[in-house]
Design an enzyme around this catalytic site. Structure first.
Site, PDB file in Angstrom:
ATOM      1  N   ARG A  75     -17.569 -19.982 -35.636  1.00  0.00           N
ATOM      2  CA  ARG A  75     -18.671 -19.098 -35.241  1.00  0.00           C
ATOM      3  C   ARG A  75     -18.024 -17.829 -34.697  1.00  0.00           C
ATOM      4  O   ARG A  75     -17.375 -17.854 -33.661  1.00  0.00           O
ATOM      5  CB  ARG A  75     -19.559 -19.769 -34.195  1.00  0.00           C
ATOM      6  CG  ARG A  75     -20.149 -21.096 -34.693  1.00  0.00           C
ATOM      7  CD  ARG A  75     -21.074 -21.701 -33.640  1.00  0.00           C
ATOM      8  NE  ARG A  75     -21.427 -23.081 -33.928  1.00  0.00           N
ATOM      9  CZ  ARG A  75     -22.394 -23.476 -34.739  1.00  0.00           C
ATOM     10  NH1 ARG A  75     -23.109 -22.564 -35.367  1.00  0.00           N
ATOM     11  NH2 ARG A  75     -22.647 -24.750 -34.936  1.00  0.00           N
ATOM     12  N   ASP A 131     -29.694 -28.968 -40.262  1.00  0.00           N
ATOM     13  CA  ASP A 131     -30.999 -28.832 -39.601  1.00  0.00           C
ATOM     14  C   ASP A 131     -32.178 -28.728 -40.560  1.00  0.00           C
ATOM     15  O   ASP A 131     -33.325 -28.926 -40.156  1.00  0.00           O
ATOM     16  CB  ASP A 131     -31.007 -27.594 -38.691  1.00  0.00           C
ATOM     17  CG  ASP A 131     -29.969 -27.669 -37.585  1.00  0.00           C
ATOM     18  OD1 ASP A 131     -29.577 -28.799 -37.238  1.00  0.00           O
ATOM     19  OD2 ASP A 131     -29.552 -26.614 -37.088  1.00  0.00           O
ATOM     20  N   MET A 173     -29.679 -33.937 -33.521  1.00  0.00           N
ATOM     21  CA  MET A 173     -29.591 -32.487 -33.677  1.00  0.00           C
ATOM     22  C   MET A 173     -30.819 -31.953 -34.409  1.00  0.00           C
ATOM     23  O   MET A 173     -31.728 -32.685 -34.752  1.00  0.00           O
ATOM     24  CB  MET A 173     -28.305 -32.122 -34.417  1.00  0.00           C
ATOM     25  CG  MET A 173     -27.043 -32.346 -33.593  1.00  0.00           C
ATOM     26  SD  MET A 173     -25.545 -31.873 -34.501  1.00  0.00           S
ATOM     27  CE  MET A 173     -24.328 -32.021 -33.181  1.00  0.00           C
TER      28      MET A 173
END
Length: 325
Positions: A75, A131, A173
């Site tokens: 990231r 996700d 998650m």
């Protein structure tokens, strides 16, 4: 517009099972169609730091079954800066990279969209996130594998829950999306799912407890979407205070959910969208995400793909409610 000859491929953000299958598909489909492929290590940080190497079919041999990403991922804070983007663009020019294929989730594709706007480069996104929160695709790479991992974990937790007559809150998650929690609850036979899509409409814990845990069902599983404020620990504490006669435990699955060999579904999805990314470039498309809707490849503008309002099917809540009595 100059013809694209060299394509860079990277993985960015959180890793997801199936990313390697996507790298393989992009590399082999690209070479098959006459492009030169450059592998970019560690996402946008690698683009900034010039961690760029030529990729051949040998680089991606034997990786389709592996979890994680051979290109590594990160990231990148530096890519958020003007200086970072400028350095990334200079390295693209240095290696004569004409187009960028970014495999990642919401943040990664947002970075690709902004980079494309500022430097007028061709960016193609692949939906690589567990996700399943990217708009315009029925499923994202890694989602199916992660759901199966959660199901396997919950099956094991249930053995202990039943043996000790406990309520288990299992945190999964999903960030701001309840797809993992809701569907893994249905798949594992859980009694309830607490998801962000309903958080402002109803006190989900109160509804679950009021519905009643049958006398013959003193053990139960509740799947909870992760949240800084209202995760599994929060709901477990509430039950201990409001219903002290229940024995409550918490299991936070954490990064266990990210790893593992990708399922057939994720390998096929990654392969089809990887080939679709090369086809998009051949067609002259720019700044789109490659997704699958109704089993057909679709091209979704990046600005639409990163919207946070991917539709959640509220009928799934009714399905779980009726099956958990």
């Amino acid at each position: 517009m100059a013809r694209i000859k060299t394509i860079g491929v990277m993985t960015s953000g959180g890793d997801a099972p199936g990313m390697n299958a996507a790298i393989r598909a992009v590399t082999r489909a690209g070479i098959c169609n006459g492009f030169k492929i450059m592998g970019i290590y560690r996402g946008y940080d690698g683009l900034i730091n010039d961690e760029i190497v030529p990729f051949t079919t040998e680089n991606v041999s034997g990786i389709i079954m592996s979890g994680g990403t051979i290109l590594k991922t990160a990231r990148s804070k530096d890519f958020l800066t003007t200086e970072g983007k400028q350095k990334a663009y200079e390295n693209m020019q240095k290696h004569q990279i004409d187009a960028l294929i970014v495999i990642g989730g919401n943040g990664s594709l947002t970075g690709a969209m902004e980079f494309a706007r500022e430097y007028d480069v061709c960016c193609i996104g692949l939906p690589g996130t567990i996700d399943n929160d990217l708009y315009g695709t029925d499923s994202t790479i890694g989602y199916d594998t992660t759901m199966n991992t959660i199901m396997d974990c919950v099956d094991r937790i249930r053995d202990t829950a039943q043996s000790h007559e406990r309520i288990f809150f299992v945190e999964v998650m999903g960030r701001d999306a309840g797809f993992l929690a809701q569907n893994s609850a249905i798949a594992s036979g859980a009694e309830a799912a607490i998801i962000p899509e309903e958080s402002t409409e109803v006190d989900q814990l109160a509804r679950f407890m009021e519905r009643g845990i049958r006398k013959s069902k003193r053990s139960c599983i509740v799947i909870v979407s992760e949240s800084p404020k209202c995760g599994a620990l929060y709901y477990a504490d509430r039950v201990r205070k409001e219903f002290p006669h229940f024995d409550v435990r918490v299991s936070i699955l954490g990064h266990l959910q990210r790893g593992g060999r990708p399922t057939a579904h994720d390998r096929i999805l990654a392969s089809r969208t990887g080939v679709g990314a090369i086809e998009a470039i051949i067609q002259g498309q720019r700044n789109v995400m490659v997704g699958i809707r109704n089993n057909e490849i679709v091209y979704v503008p990046l600005v639409e793909a990163i919207r946070s309002d991917k539709p959640f099917d509220k009928k799934l809540i009714k399905v779980l409610d009726e099956l958990s009595i």
